[in-house]
Write a protein that holds these residues in place. Structure first.
Motif, PDB file in Angstrom:
ATOM      1  N   CYS A  67      -3.460   4.232   9.269  1.00 20.48           N
ATOM      2  CA  CYS A  67      -4.926   4.166   9.152  1.00 20.48           C
ATOM      3  C   CYS A  67      -5.567   4.041  10.534  1.00 20.48           C
ATOM      4  O   CYS A  67      -6.507   3.252  10.737  1.00 20.48           O
ATOM      5  CB  CYS A  67      -5.345   3.012   8.247  1.00 20.48           C
ATOM      6  SG  CYS A  67      -4.842   3.231   6.522  1.00 20.48           S
ATOM      7  N   THR A 119      -4.181   2.732  -0.528  1.00 17.98           N
ATOM      8  CA  THR A 119      -4.616   2.105   0.718  1.00 17.98           C
ATOM      9  C   THR A 119      -5.983   2.644   1.093  1.00 17.98           C
ATOM     10  O   THR A 119      -6.194   3.862   1.124  1.00 17.98           O
ATOM     11  CB  THR A 119      -3.622   2.405   1.852  1.00 17.98           C
ATOM     12  OG1 THR A 119      -2.313   2.007   1.440  1.00 17.98           O
ATOM     13  CG2 THR A 119      -4.010   1.673   3.126  1.00 17.98           C
ATOM     14  N   CYS A 120      -6.910   1.754   1.395  1.00 17.91           N
ATOM     15  CA  CYS A 120      -8.237   2.174   1.845  1.00 17.91           C
ATOM     16  C   CYS A 120      -8.159   2.701   3.276  1.00 17.91           C
ATOM     17  O   CYS A 120      -7.179   2.482   3.993  1.00 17.91           O
ATOM     18  CB  CYS A 120      -9.213   1.004   1.777  1.00 17.91           C
ATOM     19  SG  CYS A 120      -9.532   0.403   0.093  1.00 17.91           S
ATOM     20  N   THR A 161      -6.903  -1.790   4.236  1.00 16.68           N
ATOM     21  CA  THR A 161      -6.911  -2.877   3.261  1.00 16.68           C
ATOM     22  C   THR A 161      -6.475  -2.372   1.883  1.00 16.68           C
ATOM     23  O   THR A 161      -6.515  -1.173   1.600  1.00 16.68           O
ATOM     24  CB  THR A 161      -8.308  -3.512   3.145  1.00 16.68           C
ATOM     25  OG1 THR A 161      -9.253  -2.512   2.708  1.00 16.68           O
ATOM     26  CG2 THR A 161      -8.755  -4.068   4.486  1.00 16.68           C
ATOM     27  N   LEU A 162      -6.067  -3.310   1.048  1.00 15.30           N
ATOM     28  CA  LEU A 162      -5.738  -3.043  -0.345  1.00 15.30           C
ATOM     29  C   LEU A 162      -6.762  -3.774  -1.200  1.00 15.30           C
ATOM     30  O   LEU A 162      -6.875  -4.999  -1.100  1.00 15.30           O
ATOM     31  CB  LEU A 162      -4.317  -3.531  -0.672  1.00 15.30           C
ATOM     32  CG  LEU A 162      -3.201  -3.087   0.284  1.00 15.30           C
ATOM     33  CD1 LEU A 162      -1.861  -3.695  -0.138  1.00 15.30           C
ATOM     34  CD2 LEU A 162      -3.108  -1.579   0.366  1.00 15.30           C
ATOM     35  N   HIS A 185      -2.680  -1.277  11.127  1.00 16.27           N
ATOM     36  CA  HIS A 185      -2.129  -0.329  10.163  1.00 16.27           C
ATOM     37  C   HIS A 185      -1.853   1.014  10.817  1.00 16.27           C
ATOM     38  O   HIS A 185      -2.753   1.712  11.278  1.00 16.27           O
ATOM     39  CB  HIS A 185      -3.089  -0.153   8.987  1.00 16.27           C
ATOM     40  CG  HIS A 185      -2.406   0.341   7.759  1.00 16.27           C
ATOM     41  ND1 HIS A 185      -1.854   1.611   7.674  1.00 16.27           N
ATOM     42  CD2 HIS A 185      -2.145  -0.260   6.573  1.00 16.27           C
ATOM     43  CE1 HIS A 185      -1.301   1.765   6.485  1.00 16.27           C
ATOM     44  NE2 HIS A 185      -1.459   0.649   5.798  1.00 16.27           N
ATOM     45  N   GLY A 216       0.802  -1.208   0.000  1.00 13.12           N
ATOM     46  CA  GLY A 216       0.000   0.000   0.000  1.00 13.12           C
ATOM     47  C   GLY A 216       0.837   1.262   0.000  1.00 13.12           C
ATOM     48  O   GLY A 216       1.974   1.281   0.482  1.00 13.12           O
ATOM     49  N   ASP A 217       0.254   2.342  -0.528  1.00 14.78           N
ATOM     50  CA  ASP A 217       0.985   3.608  -0.578  1.00 14.78           C
ATOM     51  C   ASP A 217       1.132   4.245   0.800  1.00 14.78           C
ATOM     52  O   ASP A 217       1.874   5.227   0.950  1.00 14.78           O
ATOM     53  CB  ASP A 217       0.316   4.586  -1.547  1.00 14.78           C
ATOM     54  CG  ASP A 217      -1.126   4.917  -1.173  1.00 14.78           C
ATOM     55  OD1 ASP A 217      -1.678   4.290  -0.241  1.00 14.78           O
ATOM     56  OD2 ASP A 217      -1.710   5.815  -1.822  1.00 14.78           O
ATOM     57  N   LYS A 218       0.451   3.708   1.813  1.00 17.33           N
ATOM     58  CA  LYS A 218       0.603   4.205   3.179  1.00 17.33           C
ATOM     59  C   LYS A 218       1.324   3.192   4.075  1.00 17.33           C
ATOM     60  O   LYS A 218       1.333   3.345   5.301  1.00 17.33           O
ATOM     61  CB  LYS A 218      -0.752   4.549   3.780  1.00 17.33           C
ATOM     62  CG  LYS A 218      -1.453   5.720   3.095  1.00 17.33           C
ATOM     63  CD  LYS A 218      -2.784   6.041   3.767  1.00 17.33           C
ATOM     64  CE  LYS A 218      -3.472   7.219   3.089  1.00 17.33           C
ATOM     65  NZ  LYS A 218      -4.770   7.528   3.743  1.00 17.33           N
ATOM     66  N   ALA A 219       1.918   2.190   3.487  1.00 16.02           N
ATOM     67  CA  ALA A 219       2.585   1.144   4.262  1.00 16.02           C
ATOM     68  C   ALA A 219       3.840   1.690   4.928  1.00 16.02           C
ATOM     69  O   ALA A 219       4.588   2.477   4.342  1.00 16.02           O
ATOM     70  CB  ALA A 219       2.942  -0.036   3.360  1.00 16.02           C
ATOM     71  N   THR A 268       3.161   0.264  -5.591  1.00 13.77           N
ATOM     72  CA  THR A 268       2.130   0.609  -4.614  1.00 13.77           C
ATOM     73  C   THR A 268       0.748   0.649  -5.241  1.00 13.77           C
ATOM     74  O   THR A 268       0.595   0.922  -6.437  1.00 13.77           O
ATOM     75  CB  THR A 268       2.411   1.976  -3.967  1.00 13.77           C
ATOM     76  OG1 THR A 268       2.410   2.996  -4.975  1.00 13.77           O
ATOM     77  CG2 THR A 268       3.751   1.969  -3.240  1.00 13.77           C
ATOM     78  N   LEU A 310       1.179  -6.746   3.520  1.00 12.41           N
ATOM     79  CA  LEU A 310       0.097  -6.106   4.260  1.00 12.41           C
ATOM     80  C   LEU A 310       0.642  -5.574   5.578  1.00 12.41           C
ATOM     81  O   LEU A 310       1.749  -5.934   5.994  1.00 12.41           O
ATOM     82  CB  LEU A 310      -1.038  -7.101   4.528  1.00 12.41           C
ATOM     83  CG  LEU A 310      -1.727  -7.725   3.317  1.00 12.41           C
ATOM     84  CD1 LEU A 310      -2.788  -8.725   3.776  1.00 12.41           C
ATOM     85  CD2 LEU A 310      -2.351  -6.650   2.421  1.00 12.41           C
TER      86      LEU A 310
END
Length: 287
Positions: free
Chosen positions: A209, A172-173, A177-178, A206, A146-149, A169, A202
């Protein structure tokens, strides 16, 4: 100093050959360091809190500080029982397999998460890097995240810097989740011009988030997807203990269908070793 994310600091040395900087210049730089400023503000707030400029709390006629440090869950410190356990721990040469305490720790964590083996590392970044490099051992491989990982944002691009692996990437929801359709679209076609997709990463819980735990049904769906495409699945589980509590699940349930998981002992647990002392449990097939 300036290569470290501002939200926490570790032991560091500043080395310089510049006479223009010198010790006074380094002191000025450190005074302007965001974490240094944050600590100064926290100290000032604590002084106000306990000297009457803030609301002091009294206990049997004496002033008691009730400052709670909420900068991070990594600022927890070992209790007296933990310090006693460390002082009396059996130690030995780890290279020769003589450090029984580390071996017992690795065995206990691997069993807890339903994996065959684990390896103790001093930092969470190192644990995630080992996983990414192990799953993308062929240079030019690609991993999806994800782009927010945290792996993508805060770990210095180690997968590409040291492992020759290319990150790809997807958005990211809000719940961490992706989307499966975006994961499917991100898997590369078999083309000599493309890197080869090897891994999905994953993060549970998170960080960016709101500390949300990934739904177990979602992780199972990603596991089914990666199996159908011949990929591996790694979970950055630095705070997976929080997910276990929130979902009333044990480690083996959250590790099910996952090829590797990094779990951290310094997040809220008081363990003092390094920045993020982690375990990296692997399933039998990976070993």
């Amino acid at each position: 100093v300036h290569s470290t994310p501002w939200r926490r600091t570790d032991c560091c040395c500043v080395l310089t050959n510049s006479p223009a900087l010198g010790f006074s210049g380094m002191r000025r730089a450190l005074r302007l360091h965001p974490v240094t400023l944050g600590r100064a503000r926290a100290a000032r707030t604590q002084r106000q809190y306990s000297t009457g400029r803030g609301a002091a709390v009294t206990d049997a006629g004496r002033t008691v500080d009730r400052m709670i440090d909420l900068r991070s869950d990594t600022v927890t410190k070992p209790c007296a029982g933990m310090r006693a356990a460390m002082a009396s721990a059996e130690v030995g040469d780890d290279v020769f397999g003589d450090d029984m305490t580390v071996k017992q720790l690795e065995s206990a964590v691997a069993e807890r998460f339903g994996k065959r083996a684990a390896v103790f590392t001093p930092t969470g970044t190192m644990a995630n890097l080992i996983a990414v490099m192990a799953h993308t051992w062929e240079r030019g491989s690609e991993y999806i995240l994800g782009d927010k990982a945290h792996i993508f944002l805060y770990e210095q691009g180690g997968g590409s810097q040291l492992g020759g692996a290319h990150p790809r990437t997807v958005p990211t929801c809000a719940d961490g989740t992706l989307p499966l359709d975006l994961l499917a679209a991100a898997v590369r076609d078999d083309d000599q011009h493309y890197p080869i997709t090897k891994l999905i990463c994953l993060e549970n819980t998170h960080n960016k988030c709101g500390g949300l735990a990934l739904p177990r049904s979602y992780v199972r769906s990603v596991s089914d997807f990666k199996n159908s495409r011949g990929l591996a699945l790694h979970v950055d589980g630095a705070r997976v203990w929080n997910a276990m509590v929130a979902q009333k699940a044990d480690g083996s349930e959250l590790g099910e269908g996952v090829d590797s998981i990094a779990v951290c002992l310094s997040k809220g647990l008081g363990a003092p070793a390094g920045t993020h002392p982690d375990q990296l449990p692997f399933p039998v097939a990976f070993v």
